[in-house]
Design a protein around this motif. Structure first.
Motif, PDB file in Angstrom:
ATOM      1  N   TYR A 195      56.498   8.794 -65.153  1.00 23.59           N
ATOM      2  CA  TYR A 195      56.484   7.415 -65.660  1.00 23.59           C
ATOM      3  C   TYR A 195      57.817   7.009 -66.286  1.00 23.59           C
ATOM      4  O   TYR A 195      58.380   5.959 -65.942  1.00 23.59           O
ATOM      5  CB  TYR A 195      55.353   7.254 -66.679  1.00 23.59           C
ATOM      6  CG  TYR A 195      55.337   5.910 -67.354  1.00 23.59           C
ATOM      7  CD1 TYR A 195      54.871   4.780 -66.684  1.00 23.59           C
ATOM      8  CD2 TYR A 195      55.808   5.751 -68.652  1.00 23.59           C
ATOM      9  CE1 TYR A 195      54.859   3.532 -67.291  1.00 23.59           C
ATOM     10  CE2 TYR A 195      55.814   4.516 -69.268  1.00 23.59           C
ATOM     11  CZ  TYR A 195      55.342   3.406 -68.584  1.00 23.59           C
ATOM     12  OH  TYR A 195      55.353   2.182 -69.192  1.00 23.59           O
ATOM     13  N   SER A 196      58.336   7.821 -67.190  1.00 25.36           N
ATOM     14  CA  SER A 196      59.553   7.415 -67.903  1.00 25.36           C
ATOM     15  C   SER A 196      60.790   7.481 -67.018  1.00 25.36           C
ATOM     16  O   SER A 196      61.752   6.736 -67.221  1.00 25.36           O
ATOM     17  CB  SER A 196      59.759   8.277 -69.147  1.00 25.36           C
ATOM     18  OG  SER A 196      60.004   9.625 -68.782  1.00 25.36           O
ATOM     19  N   ALA A 197      60.765   8.361 -66.020  1.00 26.87           N
ATOM     20  CA  ALA A 197      61.924   8.515 -65.145  1.00 26.87           C
ATOM     21  C   ALA A 197      61.878   7.606 -63.926  1.00 26.87           C
ATOM     22  O   ALA A 197      62.865   7.513 -63.190  1.00 26.87           O
ATOM     23  CB  ALA A 197      62.026   9.973 -64.680  1.00 26.87           C
ATOM     24  N   GLY A 198      60.746   6.944 -63.715  1.00 24.22           N
ATOM     25  CA  GLY A 198      60.606   6.087 -62.536  1.00 24.22           C
ATOM     26  C   GLY A 198      60.632   6.880 -61.244  1.00 24.22           C
ATOM     27  O   GLY A 198      61.129   6.389 -60.222  1.00 24.22           O
ATOM     28  N   THR A 199      60.070   8.102 -61.279  1.00 26.53           N
ATOM     29  CA  THR A 199      60.165   8.982 -60.122  1.00 26.53           C
ATOM     30  C   THR A 199      58.803   9.279 -59.508  1.00 26.53           C
ATOM     31  O   THR A 199      57.775   9.292 -60.194  1.00 26.53           O
ATOM     32  CB  THR A 199      60.835  10.320 -60.485  1.00 26.53           C
ATOM     33  OG1 THR A 199      60.093  10.937 -61.549  1.00 26.53           O
ATOM     34  CG2 THR A 199      62.258  10.123 -60.905  1.00 26.53           C
ATOM     35  N   LEU A 200      58.846   9.540 -58.200  1.00 29.60           N
ATOM     36  CA  LEU A 200      57.709  10.048 -57.448  1.00 29.60           C
ATOM     37  C   LEU A 200      58.191  11.331 -56.780  1.00 29.60           C
ATOM     38  O   LEU A 200      59.166  11.312 -56.024  1.00 29.60           O
ATOM     39  CB  LEU A 200      57.244   9.030 -56.413  1.00 29.60           C
ATOM     40  CG  LEU A 200      56.772   7.691 -56.991  1.00 29.60           C
ATOM     41  CD1 LEU A 200      56.652   6.632 -55.904  1.00 29.60           C
ATOM     42  CD2 LEU A 200      55.434   7.871 -57.720  1.00 29.60           C
ATOM     43  N   ARG A 221      62.023  13.599 -53.626  1.00 30.21           N
ATOM     44  CA  ARG A 221      62.057  12.930 -54.933  1.00 30.21           C
ATOM     45  C   ARG A 221      62.601  11.531 -54.722  1.00 30.21           C
ATOM     46  O   ARG A 221      63.710  11.345 -54.220  1.00 30.21           O
ATOM     47  CB  ARG A 221      62.921  13.710 -55.916  1.00 30.21           C
ATOM     48  CG  ARG A 221      63.037  13.056 -57.307  1.00 30.21           C
ATOM     49  CD  ARG A 221      63.868  13.932 -58.224  1.00 30.21           C
ATOM     50  NE  ARG A 221      63.184  15.183 -58.527  1.00 30.21           N
ATOM     51  CZ  ARG A 221      62.570  15.440 -59.687  1.00 30.21           C
ATOM     52  NH1 ARG A 221      62.559  14.528 -60.647  1.00 30.21           N
ATOM     53  NH2 ARG A 221      61.990  16.615 -59.879  1.00 30.21           N
ATOM     54  N   ILE A 222      61.801  10.547 -55.116  1.00 33.18           N
ATOM     55  CA  ILE A 222      62.191   9.145 -54.966  1.00 33.18           C
ATOM     56  C   ILE A 222      62.222   8.512 -56.356  1.00 33.18           C
ATOM     57  O   ILE A 222      61.251   8.603 -57.116  1.00 33.18           O
ATOM     58  CB  ILE A 222      61.222   8.388 -54.050  1.00 33.18           C
ATOM     59  CG1 ILE A 222      61.339   8.934 -52.624  1.00 33.18           C
ATOM     60  CG2 ILE A 222      61.490   6.889 -54.087  1.00 33.18           C
ATOM     61  CD1 ILE A 222      60.339   8.357 -51.666  1.00 33.18           C
ATOM     62  N   THR A 223      63.328   7.900 -56.696  1.00 32.37           N
ATOM     63  CA  THR A 223      63.472   7.223 -57.982  1.00 32.37           C
ATOM     64  C   THR A 223      63.617   5.732 -57.761  1.00 32.37           C
ATOM     65  O   THR A 223      64.443   5.290 -56.961  1.00 32.37           O
ATOM     66  CB  THR A 223      64.692   7.762 -58.741  1.00 32.37           C
ATOM     67  OG1 THR A 223      64.532   9.168 -58.968  1.00 32.37           O
ATOM     68  CG2 THR A 223      64.847   7.061 -60.083  1.00 32.37           C
ATOM     69  N   VAL A 224      62.791   4.974 -58.467  1.00 29.59           N
ATOM     70  CA  VAL A 224      62.868   3.518 -58.438  1.00 29.59           C
ATOM     71  C   VAL A 224      63.318   3.072 -59.826  1.00 29.59           C
ATOM     72  O   VAL A 224      62.545   3.127 -60.792  1.00 29.59           O
ATOM     73  CB  VAL A 224      61.508   2.883 -58.073  1.00 29.59           C
ATOM     74  CG1 VAL A 224      61.622   1.364 -58.068  1.00 29.59           C
ATOM     75  CG2 VAL A 224      61.032   3.391 -56.718  1.00 29.59           C
ATOM     76  N   GLY A 236      49.613   9.625 -44.456  1.00 28.64           N
ATOM     77  CA  GLY A 236      50.516  10.269 -45.404  1.00 28.64           C
ATOM     78  C   GLY A 236      51.241   9.297 -46.302  1.00 28.64           C
ATOM     79  O   GLY A 236      52.181   9.679 -47.006  1.00 28.64           O
ATOM     80  N   THR A 237      50.810   8.038 -46.315  1.00 32.10           N
ATOM     81  CA  THR A 237      51.455   7.018 -47.148  1.00 32.10           C
ATOM     82  C   THR A 237      50.990   7.142 -48.593  1.00 32.10           C
ATOM     83  O   THR A 237      49.786   7.229 -48.867  1.00 32.10           O
ATOM     84  CB  THR A 237      51.144   5.610 -46.626  1.00 32.10           C
ATOM     85  OG1 THR A 237      51.589   5.499 -45.275  1.00 32.10           O
ATOM     86  CG2 THR A 237      51.834   4.547 -47.470  1.00 32.10           C
ATOM     87  N   LEU A 238      51.951   7.130 -49.511  1.00 33.55           N
ATOM     88  CA  LEU A 238      51.657   7.187 -50.936  1.00 33.55           C
ATOM     89  C   LEU A 238      51.726   5.786 -51.532  1.00 33.55           C
ATOM     90  O   LEU A 238      52.609   4.993 -51.186  1.00 33.55           O
ATOM     91  CB  LEU A 238      52.675   8.077 -51.651  1.00 33.55           C
ATOM     92  CG  LEU A 238      52.549   8.115 -53.184  1.00 33.55           C
ATOM     93  CD1 LEU A 238      51.372   8.983 -53.600  1.00 33.55           C
ATOM     94  CD2 LEU A 238      53.847   8.606 -53.829  1.00 33.55           C
ATOM     95  N   SER A 272      59.774   8.566 -44.874  1.00 37.95           N
ATOM     96  CA  SER A 272      60.757   7.595 -45.351  1.00 37.95           C
ATOM     97  C   SER A 272      61.158   7.912 -46.790  1.00 37.95           C
ATOM     98  O   SER A 272      60.337   8.364 -47.595  1.00 37.95           O
ATOM     99  CB  SER A 272      60.184   6.183 -45.282  1.00 37.95           C
ATOM    100  OG  SER A 272      61.084   5.247 -45.876  1.00 37.95           O
ATOM    101  N   ASP A 273      62.408   7.661 -47.119  1.00 39.81           N
ATOM    102  CA  ASP A 273      62.902   7.797 -48.487  1.00 39.81           C
ATOM    103  C   ASP A 273      63.122   6.437 -49.148  1.00 39.81           C
ATOM    104  O   ASP A 273      63.619   6.367 -50.277  1.00 39.81           O
ATOM    105  CB  ASP A 273      64.224   8.576 -48.503  1.00 39.81           C
ATOM    106  CG  ASP A 273      64.049  10.027 -48.092  1.00 39.81           C
ATOM    107  OD1 ASP A 273      62.976  10.589 -48.377  1.00 39.81           O
ATOM    108  OD2 ASP A 273      64.977  10.587 -47.481  1.00 39.81           O
ATOM    109  N   THR A 274      62.758   5.390 -48.438  1.00 40.99           N
ATOM    110  CA  THR A 274      62.968   4.031 -48.944  1.00 40.99           C
ATOM    111  C   THR A 274      61.627   3.384 -49.244  1.00 40.99           C
ATOM    112  O   THR A 274      60.850   3.084 -48.325  1.00 40.99           O
ATOM    113  CB  THR A 274      63.732   3.181 -47.914  1.00 40.99           C
ATOM    114  OG1 THR A 274      64.967   3.828 -47.587  1.00 40.99           O
ATOM    115  CG2 THR A 274      64.011   1.794 -48.477  1.00 40.99           C
ATOM    116  N   PRO A 275      61.294   3.163 -50.517  1.00 39.51           N
ATOM    117  CA  PRO A 275      60.004   2.560 -50.856  1.00 39.51           C
ATOM    118  C   PRO A 275      59.982   1.064 -50.576  1.00 39.51           C
ATOM    119  O   PRO A 275      61.029   0.410 -50.518  1.00 39.51           O
ATOM    120  CB  PRO A 275      59.879   2.840 -52.356  1.00 39.51           C
ATOM    121  CG  PRO A 275      61.294   2.898 -52.846  1.00 39.51           C
ATOM    122  CD  PRO A 275      62.089   3.491 -51.714  1.00 39.51           C
ATOM    123  N   THR A 276      58.780   0.547 -50.391  1.00 43.13           N
ATOM    124  CA  THR A 276      58.559  -0.893 -50.316  1.00 43.13           C
ATOM    125  C   THR A 276      57.628  -1.288 -51.457  1.00 43.13           C
ATOM    126  O   THR A 276      56.998  -0.431 -52.090  1.00 43.13           O
ATOM    127  CB  THR A 276      57.959  -1.300 -48.956  1.00 43.13           C
ATOM    128  OG1 THR A 276      56.747  -0.548 -48.736  1.00 43.13           O
ATOM    129  CG2 THR A 276      58.933  -1.019 -47.824  1.00 43.13           C
TER     130      THR A 276
END
Length: 351
Positions: A167-172, A185-188, A203-205, A222-226
């Protein structure tokens, strides 16, 4: 793996045996389709004492066990994994969480079951880690670092993947459920991912972004979130059985948003109650169940009609809902159980 004392387990079992089942008839009125239409039977509701500082629960079909995490929220205080019989609501075992590198006990919060590998995954929020435990022995198998304010975890059994939200890092963060190695590791930036759901067919999160009032979507490969806009303060998320619709419990709005994932739009917003905190889908009926923490209720929502079919009262401060085979388990932070413990409300829906 150390366990809690036999006296503590005995107290919990005695408390559970005193659980009282009550049929709850409260709920909003149904619009009858005609003179032959009948109101669905009231669910059977059972309230039992369990642990102190309950946070989340997860059901294991393989072992027919309800796992409950407990953590009181203060550094150095004990934390435990409770192995609960879902039929009797008795504690079968209580595994004390081992210490971290500083000698202070880790604290387990979020939890998910991987029945394929007979493991249990937890988020250790205060330690910014994710842990893996054996369902058979309760032994900790791995502790995985660097997940800032690790909140929730979800298992994609079809693709041998486990996702955790930071949550605090904005990561998945994605892990291999066989080796426990980090895969992705994906950071938004600026986001606050909280609740998670995964469509195992694709497999979509999907992650509820509490900070951004949106759903973060990560497609497999994909490494690019929508992003898909949703309600006010989304903190928990579940999917329809066919994976085409998402439901977000909107804490600030006190409602649930129904989101068409193909169109990327909110199709309905249904008021449920103050402090909407956790959401689950009943795959048998398609109904959506929302925990309203402030109101101490569970709202049963028909997402197709956009109506609340029934409202069920729980213990005070309900924190999380788990749905399995037409039965809901709601863990609370009421302190109203035996010896000041928290409680679990089991709701069995009748067809």
């Amino acid at each position: 793996m150390p366990t809690l004392s036999s006296s503590a387990r005995g107290t919990a079992r005695a408390a559970a045996r005193s659980a009282v089942a009550v049929a709850v008839a409260a709920g909003t009125a149904l619009a009858l389709a005609g003179p032959a239409a009948a109101r669905p039977a009231a669910p059977e509701v059972t309230l039992a004492s369990l642990g102190t500082g309950q946070y989340q629960s997860a059901y294991s079909e393989r072992n027919h066990v309800l796992w409950v995490t407990t953590a009181v929220g203060r550094a150095g205080d004990p934390s435990a994994l409770l192995k609960v019989d879902p039929r009797t609501l008795e504690i079968e075992a209580a595994y004390a969480v081992p210490a971290d590198d500083t000698g202070s006990p880790e604290s387990v919060y979020g939890v998910a079951v991987d029945d394929e590998h007979n493991t249990l995954w937890t988020t250790n929020t205060r330690d910014n880690t994710v842990a893996v435990y054996s369902q058979r022995t309760g032994e900790r198998l791995a502790s995985l670092p660097d997940v800032g304010h690790a909140r929730e975890v979800v298992v994609d059994a079809a693709h041998d993947t486990v996702w955790a939200s930071g949550y605090s890092a904005g990561t998945l963060v994605a892990y291999d459920s066989r080796t426990y190695q980090e895969k992705k590791r994906i950071t938004v930036e600026g986001s606050g991912p909280a609740g998670l759901a995964v469509d195992e067919r694709t497999g979509t999160l999907y992650a509820a972004d509490l900070t951004g009032d949106r759903i973060i979507q990560v497609d497999r490969g994909s490494d690019t979130p929508t992003f898909i806009a949703t309600g006010d303060g989304p903190i928990s998320l579940s999917l329809s059985k066919n994976g085409r619709t998402a439901y977000t419990a909107d804490q600030t709005g006190g409602d649930v948003s129904v989101v068409d994932l193909r169109k990327g739009t909110v199709t309905r917003t249904v008021q449920t109650g103050a402090g909407a905190l956790s959401v689950a889908t009943d795959d048998r009926t398609g109904d959506v169940l929302v925990v309203n923490r402030t109101d101490a209720t569970v709202s049963v929502v028909d997402p197709r009609k956009g109506t609340v079919k029934r409202t069920v009262t729980t213990g005070a401060n309900p924190n999380h809902i788990e749905m399995a085979d037409g039965t809901a388990y709601v863990v609370d932070k009421s302190g109203a159980g035996e010896n000041g413990t928290d409680q679990v409300t089991r709701i069995r829906f009748r067809r």
